[in-house]
Structure formats: structure tokens, C-alpha cells
Write a protein that holds these residues in place. Sequence first.
Motif, PDB file in Angstrom:
ATOM      1  N   PRO A 175       0.855  -1.191   0.000  1.00 14.99           N
ATOM      2  CA  PRO A 175       0.000   0.000   0.000  1.00 14.99           C
ATOM      3  C   PRO A 175       0.890   1.240   0.000  1.00 14.99           C
ATOM      4  O   PRO A 175       1.939   1.245   0.641  1.00 14.99           O
ATOM      5  N   VAL A 176       0.477   2.275  -0.726  1.00 17.68           N
ATOM      6  CA  VAL A 176       1.255   3.515  -0.711  1.00 17.68           C
ATOM      7  C   VAL A 176       0.456   4.683  -0.151  1.00 17.68           C
ATOM      8  O   VAL A 176       1.004   5.732   0.141  1.00 17.68           O
ATOM      9  N   ASP A 177      -0.858   4.485   0.026  1.00 16.02           N
ATOM     10  CA  ASP A 177      -1.686   5.540   0.612  1.00 16.02           C
ATOM     11  C   ASP A 177      -2.975   4.928   1.139  1.00 16.02           C
ATOM     12  O   ASP A 177      -3.534   4.026   0.507  1.00 16.02           O
ATOM     13  N   THR A 178      -3.455   5.419   2.277  1.00 16.44           N
ATOM     14  CA  THR A 178      -4.716   4.960   2.865  1.00 16.44           C
ATOM     15  C   THR A 178      -5.578   6.181   3.148  1.00 16.44           C
ATOM     16  O   THR A 178      -5.165   7.061   3.897  1.00 16.44           O
ATOM     17  N   ASN A 179      -6.744   6.223   2.542  1.00 15.57           N
ATOM     18  CA  ASN A 179      -7.632   7.376   2.652  1.00 15.57           C
ATOM     19  C   ASN A 179      -8.795   7.032   3.571  1.00 15.57           C
ATOM     20  O   ASN A 179      -9.550   6.095   3.299  1.00 15.57           O
ATOM     21  N   PHE A 187       2.080   4.645   8.482  1.00 17.34           N
ATOM     22  CA  PHE A 187       3.006   3.629   7.992  1.00 17.34           C
ATOM     23  C   PHE A 187       3.847   3.011   9.115  1.00 17.34           C
ATOM     24  O   PHE A 187       4.327   1.886   8.982  1.00 17.34           O
ATOM     25  N   LYS A 188       3.963   3.719  10.232  1.00 13.27           N
ATOM     26  CA  LYS A 188       4.555   3.095  11.418  1.00 13.27           C
ATOM     27  C   LYS A 188       3.629   1.973  11.908  1.00 13.27           C
ATOM     28  O   LYS A 188       4.079   0.866  12.245  1.00 13.27           O
ATOM     29  N   SER A 189       2.328   2.257  11.943  1.00 11.25           N
ATOM     30  CA  SER A 189       1.347   1.236  12.333  1.00 11.25           C
ATOM     31  C   SER A 189       1.323   0.101  11.312  1.00 11.25           C
ATOM     32  O   SER A 189       1.233  -1.073  11.676  1.00 11.25           O
ATOM     33  N   TYR A 190       1.437   0.465  10.019  1.00  6.90           N
ATOM     34  CA  TYR A 190       1.411  -0.570   8.984  1.00  6.90           C
ATOM     35  C   TYR A 190       2.630  -1.493   9.099  1.00  6.90           C
ATOM     36  O   TYR A 190       2.528  -2.711   8.895  1.00  6.90           O
ATOM     37  N   GLU A 191       3.762  -0.919   9.448  1.00  9.28           N
ATOM     38  CA  GLU A 191       4.979  -1.716   9.609  1.00  9.28           C
ATOM     39  C   GLU A 191       4.768  -2.785  10.690  1.00  9.28           C
ATOM     40  O   GLU A 191       5.154  -3.949  10.523  1.00  9.28           O
ATOM     41  N   GLU A 192       4.111  -2.384  11.771  1.00  8.57           N
ATOM     42  CA  GLU A 192       3.807  -3.322  12.862  1.00  8.57           C
ATOM     43  C   GLU A 192       2.878  -4.443  12.374  1.00  8.57           C
ATOM     44  O   GLU A 192       3.109  -5.625  12.631  1.00  8.57           O
ATOM     45  N   VAL A 193       1.834  -4.056  11.640  1.00  6.76           N
ATOM     46  CA  VAL A 193       0.874  -5.030  11.102  1.00  6.76           C
ATOM     47  C   VAL A 193       1.570  -5.968  10.112  1.00  6.76           C
ATOM     48  O   VAL A 193       1.367  -7.191  10.143  1.00  6.76           O
ATOM     49  N   LEU A 209       8.336  -7.543   1.484  1.00  7.75           N
ATOM     50  CA  LEU A 209       7.589  -7.828   0.249  1.00  7.75           C
ATOM     51  C   LEU A 209       6.221  -7.155   0.229  1.00  7.75           C
ATOM     52  O   LEU A 209       5.608  -7.015  -0.824  1.00  7.75           O
ATOM     53  N   ILE A 210       5.733  -6.722   1.400  1.00  7.78           N
ATOM     54  CA  ILE A 210       4.423  -6.051   1.448  1.00  7.78           C
ATOM     55  C   ILE A 210       4.490  -4.695   2.157  1.00  7.78           C
ATOM     56  O   ILE A 210       3.469  -4.047   2.358  1.00  7.78           O
ATOM     57  N   ASN A 211       5.704  -4.257   2.509  1.00  9.59           N
ATOM     58  CA  ASN A 211       5.828  -3.051   3.328  1.00  9.59           C
ATOM     59  C   ASN A 211       6.795  -2.047   2.704  1.00  9.59           C
ATOM     60  O   ASN A 211       7.960  -2.358   2.506  1.00  9.59           O
ATOM     61  N   PRO A 212       6.330  -0.824   2.384  1.00  4.60           N
ATOM     62  CA  PRO A 212       7.258   0.190   1.865  1.00  4.60           C
ATOM     63  C   PRO A 212       8.026   0.839   3.014  1.00  4.60           C
ATOM     64  O   PRO A 212       7.433   1.341   3.951  1.00  4.60           O
ATOM     65  N   MET A 213       9.350   0.810   2.945  1.00  6.49           N
ATOM     66  CA  MET A 213      10.157   1.463   3.983  1.00  6.49           C
ATOM     67  C   MET A 213       9.932   2.981   3.907  1.00  6.49           C
ATOM     68  O   MET A 213       9.555   3.502   2.851  1.00  6.49           O
ATOM     69  N   TYR A 214      10.164   3.668   5.013  1.00  2.00           N
ATOM     70  CA  TYR A 214       9.917   5.115   5.008  1.00  2.00           C
ATOM     71  C   TYR A 214      10.791   5.818   6.039  1.00  2.00           C
ATOM     72  O   TYR A 214      11.380   5.194   6.926  1.00  2.00           O
ATOM     73  N   LEU A 244      -6.338  -2.275   8.883  1.00  2.70           N
ATOM     74  CA  LEU A 244      -6.003  -2.641  10.260  1.00  2.70           C
ATOM     75  C   LEU A 244      -4.970  -1.673  10.835  1.00  2.70           C
ATOM     76  O   LEU A 244      -5.065  -1.250  11.992  1.00  2.70           O
ATOM     77  N   ALA A 245      -3.999  -1.299   9.995  1.00  2.00           N
ATOM     78  CA  ALA A 245      -3.008  -0.309  10.429  1.00  2.00           C
ATOM     79  C   ALA A 245      -3.689   1.014  10.768  1.00  2.00           C
ATOM     80  O   ALA A 245      -3.313   1.687  11.741  1.00  2.00           O
ATOM     81  N   ALA A 246      -4.710   1.390   9.985  1.00  2.00           N
ATOM     82  CA  ALA A 246      -5.459   2.624  10.274  1.00  2.00           C
ATOM     83  C   ALA A 246      -6.183   2.504  11.616  1.00  2.00           C
ATOM     84  O   ALA A 246      -6.289   3.481  12.360  1.00  2.00           O
ATOM     85  N   ALA A 247      -6.672   1.300  11.937  1.00  3.97           N
ATOM     86  CA  ALA A 247      -7.315   1.084  13.239  1.00  3.97           C
ATOM     87  C   ALA A 247      -6.301   1.287  14.371  1.00  3.97           C
ATOM     88  O   ALA A 247      -6.591   1.969  15.362  1.00  3.97           O
ATOM     89  N   TYR A 248      -5.098   0.728  14.214  1.00  2.00           N
ATOM     90  CA  TYR A 248      -4.030   0.932  15.209  1.00  2.00           C
ATOM     91  C   TYR A 248      -3.728   2.422  15.353  1.00  2.00           C
ATOM     92  O   TYR A 248      -3.562   2.939  16.454  1.00  2.00           O
ATOM     93  N   GLU A 249      -3.612   3.067  14.193  1.00  3.55           N
ATOM     94  CA  GLU A 249      -3.249   4.487  14.143  1.00  3.55           C
ATOM     95  C   GLU A 249      -4.287   5.346  14.873  1.00  3.55           C
ATOM     96  O   GLU A 249      -3.934   6.232  15.663  1.00  3.55           O
ATOM     97  N   LEU A 250      -5.576   5.083  14.611  1.00  2.66           N
ATOM     98  CA  LEU A 250      -6.635   5.884  15.242  1.00  2.66           C
ATOM     99  C   LEU A 250      -6.680   5.651  16.753  1.00  2.66           C
ATOM    100  O   LEU A 250      -6.980   6.568  17.519  1.00  2.66           O
ATOM    101  N   GLU A 251      -6.376   4.420  17.173  1.00  6.05           N
ATOM    102  CA  GLU A 251      -6.310   4.156  18.620  1.00  6.05           C
ATOM    103  C   GLU A 251      -5.175   4.953  19.255  1.00  6.05           C
ATOM    104  O   GLU A 251      -5.321   5.507  20.343  1.00  6.05           O
TER     105      GLU A 251
END
Length: 431
Positions: free
Chosen positions: A57-61, A211-217, A231-236, A414-421
Motif C-alpha cells: 500500500p502507498v496511501d490509505t484514505n 506507515f509506522k502502524s502498517y509496519e507493525e501489522v 515484500l508487502i511493506n514500503p520502507m519510510y 487494520l493499520a489505520a485502526a491501530y493508528e486511530l487508537e
Amino acid sequence: MVPHLITALTGPINELEQRILESMPAIERWFRLEWMEHTPPFYCSVDLRNAGFKLAPVDTNLFPGGFNNLTPEMLPLAVQAAMAAIEKICPEAKNLLLIPEKHTRNTFYLTNVQRLMQIFTLAGLNVRLGALDPEVTAPTQLPLPDGSELTLEPLLRTRGRLGLKDFDPCTILLNNDLSAGTPEVLQNLHEQYLLPPLHAGWTVRRKSLHFKSYEEVAKKFAKLLGMDPWLINPMYAQCGQVSFSEPGGLECVQGNVDALLTKIRRKYKEYGINEKPFVVVKADNGTYGMGIMTVRDPKELEDINRRTRNKMSVVKDGQAVTEVIIQEGVVTHEQVNAAVAEPVVYMIDRYVVGGFYRVHAERGVDENLNSPGAGFVPLAFEPSPQLPRPGEKPGASAPNRFYMYGVIGRLAMLAAAYELEATDPNAEIYE
């Protein structure tokens, strides 16, 4: 039209697809357990890039437009998901107030609003539109391309509630990302459900935190499948004090671009990838494809021209860019009608409800496609793309490919759920 995937039929993507299909029961159980612990965003869309060797993923809206680009065949899925989402939040709901973006003369966007109203009307709700624009002081008709109209009405605030004249909603759905700040009329609504919550808006939200949350997921998911999370995570990387207009205002960006390109080269060498690495510098808050540039060499930042500096200095609603995320660039090796394409996955609650390809004939495989001139091709696979077909060869089945997109899209959700929490201002109250 079935989009033609030119991605090579060998290599990590097909290995990933095969592994995901073989692990489907474990994956779905893992998601179920995660959703017992975390609340999904009410709705979202995720932009993906499929490089053939990597899918990320490169963006989550969290305030998605573009529901009008989903095929009519996907409407029942969206309605069912909307019913499930509303039942969880406000089972007795009758009325839903939908608040759209302020630039409501854009007919493409208005058609998205029309589709959202259709989804929630079919889910059994009375739906009306409220305007954040204070200049809307009376019901205003907005013409649509199909000859019909939308009625935009002025908001009415009474103590702890927000509604319209003779319309008191249980739930308020924002389709406005609050780039310009949080309007006073939306604050302190303690008696109604505001979805998504105010801290999901760009006033508070940052892509780097997502993307910090996505890295965890991604690490959790990769452990489940026994694979490399890269393979599924863009470094940042992230820079919190930048200026595109002042001398020396990009030192942090240059240093991080250099470091990130070095990390990407190392990964490319590990996997025998011959692509030229690049990064994408984006405003850390913002949307609409604004404030984005591709960088292949840190030296490029030393002599960027005035036009690029101006383009990068502000995002939507004239907000100045002072923070950026530097994200590993993921090329897209998918094409529709010989034009570069990227998949976009749409979700309501925890369910994938559809998707489309964003297509741009004038952009390269390493460029941002969310820009003027982009077109949209629905994912109109036959039969339904929602049901994968285990047992088929990787890459041979469009439904299998779309299932894989849906899995990665749900990881981002799911990463967005972590992020919002993590950013919930009321979280400490419940602890």
C-alpha cells in the motif's frame, strides 16, 4: 473489461499470491482475531502498487471519494457492509447526515456523494446532505451528470447535537477530510456518532504514523506466513521541519533520501532486482495527490526548480507543507490498455466492497498516478472477484489476484485502526 496484468508470471508476487491462497483459513482467522481487539475505520480506500517483486500500500484514505467508480455489481456488497457497520454503531439509527467536501461543484465528486447516499439509503436509512460551507444558508440544488440533483442543506447546531431543519440524525458521516482544520460546528458532539472521528482528519493525522502502524501489522502478518515483511511493506522516513522555499530547508530530506535509497539498494541486491530504486517525498498530511515528488538521487533536491518548490510548498486548502514522509518507491508493472495502472481497494467496516484501477497514460511506472489526467477502470472481473479460487496457478486467475489485493488492503485498514487508537484524544479515559 478485464484489465490486462503484464506482471511476470514468475517471482515473488506469484509466490506471495500462492502463499496467501494456501494460508487463507489462517489469514481469515487472524483477521477475525484482530477485529475482536481493534475497531476498523468506518470506511477507507487503499492505493496499492504491484511491482511484480513487491506488493504494497502507498496511501490509505479515511475519507474516500470515488465510490462512483465501483461497478453496480459491487453495490450489494457495499450495502451489506454498510448495514453491518451501522448496526454495530447505532442499531436504532433512522437518520444519517452526510457531510461532503466543500468543493461540491466537482461533478465527479458529486457522483461519489450520490453513490454514498444510494448505499446508505439501501441500507435502510434516511440520508440527507449537510454543508460545512457557511455560505450555504438555504437548501441548494446541485445538478448531476445523469440529470438528477442533490440537495445540500445548511447545518443546524443545537447544544450537543448537529442536524438539519426537521432532521435529527443518530449518525454523522464525514466525507470531508478536514484538511483546512476542524470546524467549530463539529466539535463537542457528545450525543451523536461522528464517523470517522475528528482525529482521523488531516488536522491531526500523519502518513508517517500510519506507515509506522502498517509496519507493525506487516511484521505480524509476515510472521504468520513465514515471509519477509519487506515484500508487502514500503520502507519510510520522516522529516518534521522542512521548507521548500528557504535555503537549507531540505537538509533533513536529503539525508533521509540518501539513507533510504541505500536500504532499498541492499534489498534489491538481496532479491536480484534490476530496477533503479527511487523514493517518493510527500506531504505528511494531505491528500488529493498534492505535494508529491519522485526522487532517484539526493542531488536532485539541490536544484529543484521554482515550479516544483511551489508545488511542494502547499497542499489542499492552501495548507503549508512543513512535514514530509519519504517513502520507498514501488514501481507499478500493471497496465490497462497500454497505460500505467495501480489498483485501489475500497472497504466499509472490515469488508472489501470493491475496487478499480487508477490509470494514467502520461505517467511512468515510478510516478504518482493520482493526478490530473487519471482515468478509472472498474475491476469488472467475471465471475465475482470477491471469491478466490484455491488450486489455480498463481497469476492465472483475476479473482485470486484481487483477493490478494483485498488482503493487503485490509492490512492497511487494520493499520489505520491501530493508528486511530494511538491518536484518540479520549483513549486515556477508558484505560
